[in-house]
Design an enzyme around this catalytic site. Structure first.
Site, PDB file in Angstrom:
ATOM      1  N   LYS A  30      45.564  -0.360  68.709  1.00 40.90           N
ATOM      2  CA  LYS A  30      44.735  -0.651  67.526  1.00 40.90           C
ATOM      3  C   LYS A  30      43.257  -0.459  67.834  1.00 40.90           C
ATOM      4  O   LYS A  30      42.538   0.220  67.111  1.00 40.90           O
ATOM      5  CB  LYS A  30      44.943  -2.113  67.059  1.00 40.90           C
ATOM      6  CG  LYS A  30      46.355  -2.457  66.662  1.00 40.90           C
ATOM      7  CD  LYS A  30      46.469  -3.915  66.226  1.00 40.90           C
ATOM      8  CE  LYS A  30      46.139  -4.942  67.293  1.00 40.90           C
ATOM      9  NZ  LYS A  30      47.053  -4.931  68.460  1.00 40.90           N
ATOM     10  N   ARG A  41      46.492 -12.160  61.373  1.00 41.46           N
ATOM     11  CA  ARG A  41      47.589 -12.186  62.342  1.00 41.46           C
ATOM     12  C   ARG A  41      48.702 -13.140  61.934  1.00 41.46           C
ATOM     13  O   ARG A  41      49.659 -13.307  62.681  1.00 41.46           O
ATOM     14  CB  ARG A  41      47.044 -12.592  63.704  1.00 41.46           C
ATOM     15  CG  ARG A  41      46.898 -11.420  64.659  1.00 41.46           C
ATOM     16  CD  ARG A  41      46.319 -11.931  65.956  1.00 41.46           C
ATOM     17  NE  ARG A  41      46.711 -11.131  67.076  1.00 41.46           N
ATOM     18  CZ  ARG A  41      45.912 -10.227  67.665  1.00 41.46           C
ATOM     19  NH1 ARG A  41      44.715  -9.984  67.206  1.00 41.46           N
ATOM     20  NH2 ARG A  41      46.323  -9.571  68.699  1.00 41.46           N
ATOM     21  N   ARG A  63      45.510  -1.795  81.155  1.00 35.76           N
ATOM     22  CA  ARG A  63      44.297  -1.751  80.322  1.00 35.76           C
ATOM     23  C   ARG A  63      43.078  -2.219  81.115  1.00 35.76           C
ATOM     24  O   ARG A  63      43.126  -3.197  81.855  1.00 35.76           O
ATOM     25  CB  ARG A  63      44.479  -2.645  79.098  1.00 35.76           C
ATOM     26  CG  ARG A  63      43.169  -2.869  78.325  1.00 35.76           C
ATOM     27  CD  ARG A  63      43.382  -3.303  76.905  1.00 35.76           C
ATOM     28  NE  ARG A  63      44.299  -4.401  76.728  1.00 35.76           N
ATOM     29  CZ  ARG A  63      44.770  -4.776  75.544  1.00 35.76           C
ATOM     30  NH1 ARG A  63      44.408  -4.139  74.445  1.00 35.76           N
ATOM     31  NH2 ARG A  63      45.621  -5.774  75.462  1.00 35.76           N
ATOM     32  N   ARG A  92      41.380  -7.820  81.523  1.00 36.27           N
ATOM     33  CA  ARG A  92      41.458  -9.077  80.785  1.00 36.27           C
ATOM     34  C   ARG A  92      42.439 -10.028  81.460  1.00 36.27           C
ATOM     35  O   ARG A  92      43.517  -9.624  81.858  1.00 36.27           O
ATOM     36  CB  ARG A  92      41.923  -8.806  79.347  1.00 36.27           C
ATOM     37  CG  ARG A  92      40.812  -8.359  78.439  1.00 36.27           C
ATOM     38  CD  ARG A  92      41.317  -7.818  77.113  1.00 36.27           C
ATOM     39  NE  ARG A  92      42.314  -8.665  76.448  1.00 36.27           N
ATOM     40  CZ  ARG A  92      42.837  -8.378  75.255  1.00 36.27           C
ATOM     41  NH1 ARG A  92      42.474  -7.277  74.613  1.00 36.27           N
ATOM     42  NH2 ARG A  92      43.727  -9.178  74.722  1.00 36.27           N
ATOM     43  N   ARG A 119      52.268 -13.259  74.314  1.00 36.35           N
ATOM     44  CA  ARG A 119      51.568 -12.698  73.147  1.00 36.35           C
ATOM     45  C   ARG A 119      52.509 -11.872  72.287  1.00 36.35           C
ATOM     46  O   ARG A 119      52.387 -11.853  71.065  1.00 36.35           O
ATOM     47  CB  ARG A 119      50.368 -11.862  73.615  1.00 36.35           C
ATOM     48  CG  ARG A 119      49.206 -12.743  74.116  1.00 36.35           C
ATOM     49  CD  ARG A 119      48.216 -11.985  74.978  1.00 36.35           C
ATOM     50  NE  ARG A 119      47.662 -10.827  74.317  1.00 36.35           N
ATOM     51  CZ  ARG A 119      47.253  -9.721  74.941  1.00 36.35           C
ATOM     52  NH1 ARG A 119      47.332  -9.636  76.252  1.00 36.35           N
ATOM     53  NH2 ARG A 119      46.772  -8.727  74.256  1.00 36.35           N
TER      54      ARG A 119
HETATM   55  P1  ADP Z   1      45.201  -7.265  71.475  1.00 37.48           P
HETATM   56  O1  ADP Z   1      44.225  -6.230  70.976  1.00 37.48           O
HETATM   57  O2  ADP Z   1      45.757  -6.885  72.807  1.00 37.48           O
HETATM   58  O3  ADP Z   1      46.250  -7.608  70.494  1.00 37.48           O
HETATM   59  P2  ADP Z   1      43.117  -9.133  70.854  1.00 37.48           P
HETATM   60  O4  ADP Z   1      41.860  -8.800  71.562  1.00 37.48           O
HETATM   61  O5  ADP Z   1      43.240  -8.700  69.450  1.00 37.48           O
HETATM   62  O6  ADP Z   1      44.324  -8.560  71.722  1.00 37.48           O
HETATM   63  O7  ADP Z   1      43.380 -10.692  70.908  1.00 37.48           O
HETATM   64  C1  ADP Z   1      43.236 -11.445  72.085  1.00 37.48           C
HETATM   65  C2  ADP Z   1      43.440 -12.931  71.781  1.00 37.48           C
HETATM   66  O8  ADP Z   1      42.432 -13.368  70.851  1.00 37.48           O
HETATM   67  C3  ADP Z   1      44.762 -13.280  71.102  1.00 37.48           C
HETATM   68  O9  ADP Z   1      45.822 -13.447  72.028  1.00 37.48           O
HETATM   69  C4  ADP Z   1      44.396 -14.598  70.407  1.00 37.48           C
HETATM   70  O10 ADP Z   1      44.338 -15.664  71.333  1.00 37.48           O
HETATM   71  C5  ADP Z   1      42.976 -14.317  69.933  1.00 37.48           C
HETATM   72  N1  ADP Z   1      42.978 -13.722  68.566  1.00 37.48           N
HETATM   73  C6  ADP Z   1      42.653 -12.445  68.236  1.00 37.48           C
HETATM   74  N2  ADP Z   1      42.763 -12.254  66.907  1.00 37.48           N
HETATM   75  C7  ADP Z   1      43.179 -13.429  66.380  1.00 37.48           C
HETATM   76  C8  ADP Z   1      43.514 -13.883  65.065  1.00 37.48           C
HETATM   77  N3  ADP Z   1      43.425 -13.076  63.986  1.00 37.48           N
HETATM   78  N4  ADP Z   1      43.913 -15.161  64.921  1.00 37.48           N
HETATM   79  C9  ADP Z   1      43.994 -16.002  65.959  1.00 37.48           C
HETATM   80  N5  ADP Z   1      43.728 -15.646  67.224  1.00 37.48           N
HETATM   81  C10 ADP Z   1      43.324 -14.369  67.441  1.00 37.48           C
HETATM   82  P1  ADP Z   2      45.397  -3.013  71.088  1.00 41.31           P
HETATM   83  O1  ADP Z   2      44.001  -3.103  70.549  1.00 41.31           O
HETATM   84  O2  ADP Z   2      46.408  -2.709  70.033  1.00 41.31           O
HETATM   85  O3  ADP Z   2      45.786  -4.205  71.919  1.00 41.31           O
HETATM   86  P2  ADP Z   2      44.308  -0.948  72.879  1.00 41.31           P
HETATM   87  O4  ADP Z   2      43.675   0.052  71.976  1.00 41.31           O
HETATM   88  O5  ADP Z   2      43.420  -1.854  73.639  1.00 41.31           O
HETATM   89  O6  ADP Z   2      45.456  -1.764  72.076  1.00 41.31           O
HETATM   90  O7  ADP Z   2      45.251  -0.136  73.886  1.00 41.31           O
HETATM   91  C1  ADP Z   2      46.029  -0.822  74.879  1.00 41.31           C
HETATM   92  C2  ADP Z   2      46.051   0.017  76.159  1.00 41.31           C
HETATM   93  O8  ADP Z   2      46.800   1.211  75.951  1.00 41.31           O
HETATM   94  C3  ADP Z   2      44.672   0.482  76.609  1.00 41.31           C
HETATM   95  O9  ADP Z   2      44.669   0.501  78.018  1.00 41.31           O
HETATM   96  C4  ADP Z   2      44.551   1.897  76.029  1.00 41.31           C
HETATM   97  O10 ADP Z   2      43.687   2.722  76.823  1.00 41.31           O
HETATM   98  C5  ADP Z   2      45.986   2.384  76.088  1.00 41.31           C
HETATM   99  N1  ADP Z   2      46.338   3.274  74.976  1.00 41.31           N
HETATM  100  C6  ADP Z   2      45.913   3.215  73.692  1.00 41.31           C
HETATM  101  N2  ADP Z   2      46.492   4.178  72.934  1.00 41.31           N
HETATM  102  C7  ADP Z   2      47.333   4.840  73.769  1.00 41.31           C
HETATM  103  C8  ADP Z   2      48.248   5.950  73.591  1.00 41.31           C
HETATM  104  N3  ADP Z   2      48.396   6.526  72.390  1.00 41.31           N
HETATM  105  N4  ADP Z   2      48.946   6.370  74.669  1.00 41.31           N
HETATM  106  C9  ADP Z   2      48.797   5.763  75.879  1.00 41.31           C
HETATM  107  N5  ADP Z   2      47.971   4.726  76.109  1.00 41.31           N
HETATM  108  C10 ADP Z   2      47.245   4.260  75.071  1.00 41.31           C
END
Ligand code: ADP
Ligand code: ADP
Ligand code: ZN
Length: 222
Positions: free
Chosen positions: A15, A90, A129, A162, A173
């Site tokens: 995302k 979420r 990541r 992270r 998660r």
């Molecule tokens: P990812 O991109 O890997 O899904 P995020 O950076 O979006 O991770 O989220 C990291 C953490 O931040 C989540 O595990 C949660 O603890 C918190 N968080 C993010 N977005 C929300 C949301 N919309 N509501 C509640 N907690 C959130």
């Molecule tokens: P999210 O915000 O949904 O948690 P991220 O954009 O941070 O996801 O991506 C999660 C991990 O996967 C990062 O290390 C990113 O560089 C990698 N990644 C993202 N898109 C792709 C893809 N299409 N193929 C392989 N790796 C990817």
């Protein structure tokens, strides 16, 4: 161009990566509560103290805190020309709160982009990541290495791993996602806003599929 989008999908789906590309391309802010929470924790602000334990354990931050933060961001002048909500809503309570807020502000969403990736791929993506301390850009040790080891291509910031990307926390998660967030796929499908994107493809292909789903002009890239 004014685009109002939300990005849905499990942790590690890509995302942030895709939202970042689009936000640069059409010059609209990417609003990501996860990034904002991590910044608050790093800066030891009041918000940071409130949210740290939830983030560390892979749980959702309480809705009230999250919704207040997003209300501020969506009401701000930068969001007038459009925005990408990356990681909000979420759960159903947040989705309903967002609907009310958008109604108040007289804003209509253009689409909810759902990036689907098979479960077993997600642990691998999160484990590898690396994130820029300065601008939040995401890299991957195998799939998207930076040009110079541990340095952000975009801003020269230092990359870090992270804490919540450790496999145990990622699994937690993913459970939280299944229980709380997945139902939103149906929610936005019923509103006629859902665009399903296959996220198990190279970054460029995922991006061109999103462009196509949104009817964005491909020629703008060149
Ligand atoms: P990812 O991109 O890997 O899904 P995020 O950076 O979006 O991770 O989220 C990291 C953490 O931040 C989540 O595990 C949660 O603890 C918190 N968080 C993010 N977005 C929300 C949301 N919309 N509501 C509640 N907690 C959130
Ligand atoms: P999210 O915000 O949904 O948690 P991220 O954009 O941070 O996801 O991506 C999660 C991990 O996967 C990062 O290390 C990113 O560089 C990698 N990644 C993202 N898109 C792709 C893809 N299409 N193929 C392989 N790796 C990817
Ligand atoms: Zn950076």
């Amino acid at each position: 161009m004014s685009l109002k989008l939300i990005f849905l999908g499990p942790p590690g789906a890509g995302k942030g990566t895709q939202a970042d590309i689009i936000s640069r391309k059409v010059s609209i802010p990417r609003i990501a509560p996860g990034d904002l929470f991590r910044k608050a924790v790093a800066e030891h602000t009041e918000l940071g103290k409130l949210v740290q334990s939830y983030i560390d354990s892979g749980k959702l931050v309480p809705d009230e805190i999250t919704i207040n933060l997003m209300r501020d961001k969506l009401s701000s002048p930068e969001a007038k020309r459009g925005f990408i909500l990356d990681g909000f809503p979420r759960n159903l309570v947040q989705a309903e709160a967002l609907d009310r807020l958008l109604k108040e502000l007289g804003i209509k969403l253009d689409a909810a982009i759902y990036i689907g990736v098979p479960f077993d791929r997600l642990v691998e993506r999160s484990a590898g990541r690396r994130v820029c301390k300065q601008c939040g850009a995401a890299y991957h040790v195998k799939f998207k290495p930076p040009r110079v080891a541990n340095v952000c291509d975009l801003c020269g910031g230092e990359l870090y791993q992270r804490d919540d990307d450790r496999p145990e926390t990622v699994r937690r998660r993913l459970e939280v996602y299944e229980e709380n967030t997945r139902p939103l796929v149906d929610y936005y499908s019923r509103q006629g806003l859902l665009k399903r994107i296959d996220g198990d493809q190279p970054v460029d292909k995922v991006f061109s599929d999103i462009q196509e789903a949104l009817g964005l002009n491909n020629n703008d890239q060149h």
